[in-house]
Design a protein around this motif. Structure first.
Motif, short mmCIF file in Angstrom:
data_model
loop_
_atom_site.label_atom_id
_atom_site.label_comp_id
_atom_site.label_asym_id
_atom_site.label_seq_id
_atom_site.Cartn_x
_atom_site.Cartn_y
_atom_site.Cartn_z
N VAL A 297 0.86 -1.19 0.00
CA VAL A 297 0.00 0.00 0.00
C VAL A 297 0.90 1.24 0.00
O VAL A 297 1.78 1.37 0.84
CB VAL A 297 -0.87 0.03 1.28
N VAL A 298 0.68 2.17 -0.95
CA VAL A 298 1.52 3.37 -1.02
C VAL A 298 1.06 4.47 -0.04
O VAL A 298 1.89 5.00 0.70
CB VAL A 298 1.58 3.95 -2.46
N PRO A 299 -0.23 4.86 -0.03
CA PRO A 299 -0.61 6.01 0.81
C PRO A 299 -0.19 5.82 2.27
O PRO A 299 -0.28 4.73 2.81
CB PRO A 299 -2.13 6.08 0.66
N GLY A 300 0.26 6.89 2.86
CA GLY A 300 0.69 6.84 4.26
C GLY A 300 2.19 6.58 4.40
O GLY A 300 2.74 6.74 5.48
N THR A 301 2.86 6.18 3.30
CA THR A 301 4.29 5.89 3.39
C THR A 301 5.09 7.18 3.30
O THR A 301 5.00 7.90 2.30
CB THR A 301 4.71 4.94 2.23
N ASN A 302 5.84 7.50 4.34
CA ASN A 302 6.74 8.66 4.28
C ASN A 302 7.94 8.44 5.19
O ASN A 302 8.04 7.39 5.84
CB ASN A 302 5.97 9.97 4.60
N ARG A 303 8.84 9.43 5.21
CA ARG A 303 10.08 9.26 5.98
C ARG A 303 9.80 9.07 7.47
O ARG A 303 10.55 8.41 8.16
CB ARG A 303 10.99 10.48 5.79
N LYS A 304 8.71 9.66 7.96
CA LYS A 304 8.42 9.55 9.40
C LYS A 304 7.73 8.23 9.73
O LYS A 304 8.08 7.58 10.71
CB LYS A 304 7.51 10.71 9.83
N THR A 305 6.73 7.83 8.94
CA THR A 305 6.01 6.59 9.27
C THR A 305 6.89 5.37 9.01
O THR A 305 6.90 4.43 9.80
CB THR A 305 4.72 6.44 8.44
N ASN A 306 7.63 5.36 7.90
CA ASN A 306 8.44 4.20 7.59
C ASN A 306 9.56 4.55 6.60
O ASN A 306 9.39 4.44 5.39
CB ASN A 306 7.58 3.07 7.02
N LYS A 307 10.69 4.96 7.16
CA LYS A 307 11.81 5.40 6.31
C LYS A 307 12.33 4.25 5.45
O LYS A 307 12.70 4.46 4.30
CB LYS A 307 12.93 5.98 7.18
N ASN A 308 12.33 3.04 5.99
CA ASN A 308 12.81 1.89 5.20
C ASN A 308 11.99 1.73 3.93
O ASN A 308 12.53 1.56 2.84
CB ASN A 308 12.73 0.60 6.02
N ALA A 309 10.66 1.76 4.09
CA ALA A 309 9.77 1.57 2.92
C ALA A 309 9.94 2.75 1.97
O ALA A 309 10.01 2.58 0.75
CB ALA A 309 8.33 1.42 3.37
N TYR A 310 10.02 3.94 2.53
CA TYR A 310 10.11 5.14 1.70
C TYR A 310 11.39 5.11 0.85
O TYR A 310 11.35 5.34 -0.36
CB TYR A 310 10.08 6.39 2.59
N ASP A 311 12.51 4.80 1.49
CA ASP A 311 13.78 4.75 0.76
C ASP A 311 13.79 3.68 -0.32
O ASP A 311 14.31 3.87 -1.42
CB ASP A 311 14.94 4.47 1.73
N MET A 312 13.19 2.55 0.02
CA MET A 312 13.19 1.39 -0.88
C MET A 312 12.49 1.68 -2.22
O MET A 312 12.86 1.12 -3.25
CB MET A 312 12.49 0.25 -0.13
N ILE A 313 11.49 2.58 -2.20
CA ILE A 313 10.69 2.80 -3.43
C ILE A 313 11.11 4.05 -4.20
O ILE A 313 10.35 4.60 -4.97
CB ILE A 313 9.17 2.80 -3.13
N GLN A 314 12.36 4.47 -4.00
CA GLN A 314 12.87 5.62 -4.76
C GLN A 314 13.49 5.19 -6.09
O GLN A 314 13.87 6.03 -6.90
CB GLN A 314 13.91 6.40 -3.94
N ARG A 315 13.66 3.88 -6.30
CA ARG A 315 14.25 3.39 -7.55
C ARG A 315 13.70 2.00 -7.88
O ARG A 315 13.18 1.32 -6.97
CB ARG A 315 15.79 3.31 -7.44
N ASP A 316 13.80 1.61 -9.16
CA ASP A 316 13.42 0.26 -9.59
C ASP A 316 12.08 -0.20 -9.00
O ASP A 316 11.99 -1.28 -8.42
CB ASP A 316 14.53 -0.75 -9.21
N THR A 317 11.07 0.64 -9.15
CA THR A 317 9.76 0.34 -8.55
C THR A 317 8.66 0.57 -9.57
O THR A 317 8.72 1.51 -10.35
CB THR A 317 9.53 1.25 -7.31
N ILE A 318 7.67 -0.32 -9.55
CA ILE A 318 6.47 -0.09 -10.37
C ILE A 318 5.38 0.45 -9.44
O ILE A 318 5.04 -0.19 -8.45
CB ILE A 318 5.98 -1.38 -11.04
N PHE A 319 4.87 1.62 -9.75
CA PHE A 319 3.75 2.19 -8.99
C PHE A 319 2.45 1.95 -9.76
O PHE A 319 2.43 2.06 -10.99
CB PHE A 319 3.94 3.69 -8.80
N THR A 320 1.40 1.64 -9.05
CA THR A 320 0.09 1.46 -9.68
C THR A 320 -0.90 2.41 -9.04
O THR A 320 -1.07 2.40 -7.81
CB THR A 320 -0.38 0.00 -9.54
#
Ligand code: GDP
Ligand code: PGA
Ligand code: MN
Ligand code: MN
Length: 576
Positions: A297-320
């Protein structure tokens, strides 16, 4: 080459009449070619390469944005085997109905044959499948989510056994959309949807619905669970599996970032959505993650809620179905900066409503997770110390409690309830029973499933402890009372300590609840009243809850295990 696989592929080509057939190898070159083709057709949009290298946006049809539980069928010879938790159709009728929609459905398109392995290629716990699809979007997603291509095909040729999955996007008309499962034939047929949960057949259809059926027959478990390691400052690691319904916090918990006030703690992700467990030679319940990536799930993902997830989706990612900024960066609700120019449907954003779809998703390889566990690909998995059940409950369910024993824990899981979310089509925020978070995913009768869970007790003396958690309690104004995200580690610390017999708790009619002093709350901003509410058990509300659970069990008639019934009566008795 496997003769039965070849003849099946030929048979499907005769039925669906594609222009050409392509056997997927999983190579980089194949992936680049498919992406280029989709950029040409508009199936993919390239995101800003300066900020998001190798990232793409896919917009699905506006009527095709989530799982469709009302169009998902389990087709068993005996109706009772599917149970009241599933929508049933006679297998012969189901094949007839859906084959009519596959007739010529791939005309003008390429048919892709995707051999895949759920779980590490070398693991004895892994299982293989072959998905046939006419969607290149499905191919590139399956490449991230599974071990796909040549290595999987080799294993299939060696084993001779695989789950068959047939998928066509058809005409995307919701009137001609069906997701059908034939567990007795190890066969899945899905038509009329391109959305991940309906179209990536390795995921929910194979790794949960078909696998849960196989697991019952073979004595293991296929569950809708995250798997994570929690390492204490002393260096001790416990692995925990957690079942929360869709969009109720699995991915975020699995990738948790410890709060600054808990130095020395480390979290390791093994899996974020699906967990296969077997009793190992040592008698421990051991878990593997059958997937190779995250469809999160993308919404709600940010540096404060989850930096690991946020950093991970800055490259090589398919967004839908996310929104876009004016300079082609992905944007979603909960993002701390930027403004959406186009909404998830590609229309200029009006400022009203959500710009990104609430169920917009990222697809990303697990290898990009900064805290990917070194044991995530271990062939015999990780030993599980504790199982968590949980959901979204704005009231009733305390922050955490521990079941008294295995049987009580199975009742806690069986009676679980949660508010519905955007992950499936339908009304949101309605409390419904969702046993072990498997309501949409158990491929057989829940009565038999509960019995299967209970039966594990006779097979080993080393079963994990069972807990229930709720991060989603709300105050009168609808505000979440518990800060959640990284702070959830405080609850996990108590759970890990319980597993070692080191943490205190108070006995309540529903199980063991920590007193405020049993939790490590140093550095968290929480007033006394809020904390007391979070840890209190409202006996009146729980009497109603256990009555509701009793009525729910009634729906499964004589398939409800007597032991589960007895346990429910025992809890009702304790509540007085
Ligand atoms: P999953 O679908 O079960 O994997 O759930 P996710 O981890 O993707 O979370 C679904 C939604 O719930 C996202 O919008 C998250 O931001 C939100 N969420 C996750 N964990 C928490 C939490 O601890 N507290 C609150 N309030 N929201 C959370
Ligand atoms: P989720 O996975 O559990 O991360 O939401 C997708 C789904 O369950 O539909
Ligand atoms: Mn899920
Ligand atoms: Mn998730």
């Amino acid at each position: 080459m496997n003769a039965s696989l070849n003849s099946w592929v030929e048979e499907i080509a005769r039925l669906t009449k594609p222009d050409s057939v392509h056997w997927c190898t999983g190579s980089d070159a194949e992936n680049s070619r498919l992406i280029d083709e989709m950029l040409t057709t508009g199936d993919l949009i390239k995101l800003n390469p300066k900020t998001h290298p190798n990232c793409y946006l896919h917009r699905s049809h506006p009527s095709d944005v989530a799982r469709v539980e009302h169009l998902t069928f389990v087709c068993t010879r005996n109706r009772e085997d599917a149970g009241p938790n599933n929508i049933w159709m006679d297998p012969a009728e189901a094949h007839r109905k859906i084959d009519a929609l596959f007739e010529g459905s791939m005309r003008g398109r390429t048919m892709y044959v995707i051999p895949y392995c759920m779980g590490p290629i070398e693991s004895p716990y892994s299982r293989c499948g072959v998905e046939i699809t006419d969607s290149p979007y499905v191919v590139v997603n399956m490449r991230i989510m599974t071990r796909m291509g040549d290595a999987a095909l080799k294993r299939i040729e060696r084993e001779g056994k695989f789950v068959k999955g047939l998928h066509s996007i058809g005409d995307l008309d919701p009137e001609r959309r069906f997701i059908m499962h034939f567990p007795e034939e190890l066969f899945i047929k899905s038509v009329g949807s391109g959305y991940g949960g309906n179209a990536l057949l390795g995921k929910k259809c194979h790794a949960l619905r078909i696998a849960s059926w196989q697991a019952r027959d073979e004595g293991w478990l296929a569950e809708h669970m995250l798997i994570m390691g929690i390492q204490s400052p002393e260096g001790q690691t416990h692995y925990i599996a957690g079942a929360f319904p869709s969009a109720c916090g699995k991915t975020n918990l699995a990738m948790l970032v410890p709060p600054e006030s808990m130095p020395g703690w480390k979290i390791w992700t093994v899996g974020d959505d699906i967990c296969w467990m077997q009793i190992g030679k040592d008698g421990q319940l051991r878990a593997i993650n059958p997937e190779a990536g995250y469809f999160g799930v993308v919404p709600g993902t940010n540096r404060k809620t989850n930096k690991n997830a946020y950093d991970m989706i800055q490259r090589d990612t398919i967004f839908t179905n996310v929104a876009l900024t004016a300079d082609n960066q992905p944007w979603w609700e909960g993002m701390e900066s930027g403004t959406p120019a186009l909404d998830w449907q590609g229309k200029p954003y009006s400022g009203k409503g959500a710009a990104a779809h609430p169920n917009s998703r990222f697809t990303v390889s697990a290898k990009q997770n900064p805290i990917y566990s070194s044991l995530a690909e271990a062939p015999d998995g990780v030993p599980i110390s504790a199982i968590l059940f949980g959901g979204r409950r704005r009231e009733v369910a305390p922050l955490v409690y521990e079941a008294r024993n295995w049987t009580h824990g199975v009742l806690v899981g069986a009676g679980m309830a949660s508010e519905t979310t955007a992950a499936a089509v339908g009304q949101m925020g309605v409390v419904r029973r969702d046993s072990m978070a498997m309501k949409p995913f158990c491929g057989y009768n829940f009565g038999d499933y509960w019995q299967h869970w209970l039966s594990l007790e006779g097979k080993t003396s080393k079963l994990p402890r069972i807990f229930h958690v709720n991060w989603f309690r709300q105050d009168k104004n609808g505000k979440f009372m518990w800060p959640g995200f990284g702070e959830n580690l405080r609850v996990l610390q108590w759970i890990a300590n319980r597993c070692e017999g080191k943490a205190g708790a108070t006995e309540s009619p529903i199980g063991f609840v920590p007193a405020p002093e049993d939790l490590n709350l140093a550095g968290v901003d929480l007033d006394k009243d809020t904390l007391n509410t979070l840890l209190s058990v409202d006996v009146g509300a729980w009497r109603q809850e256990i009555d509701a659970i009793s009525k729910y069990l009634d729906e499964f008639k004589d398939r409800v295990p007597a032991k589960l019934r007895d346990e429910q009566r025992t809890v009702a008795g304790r509540l007085g």
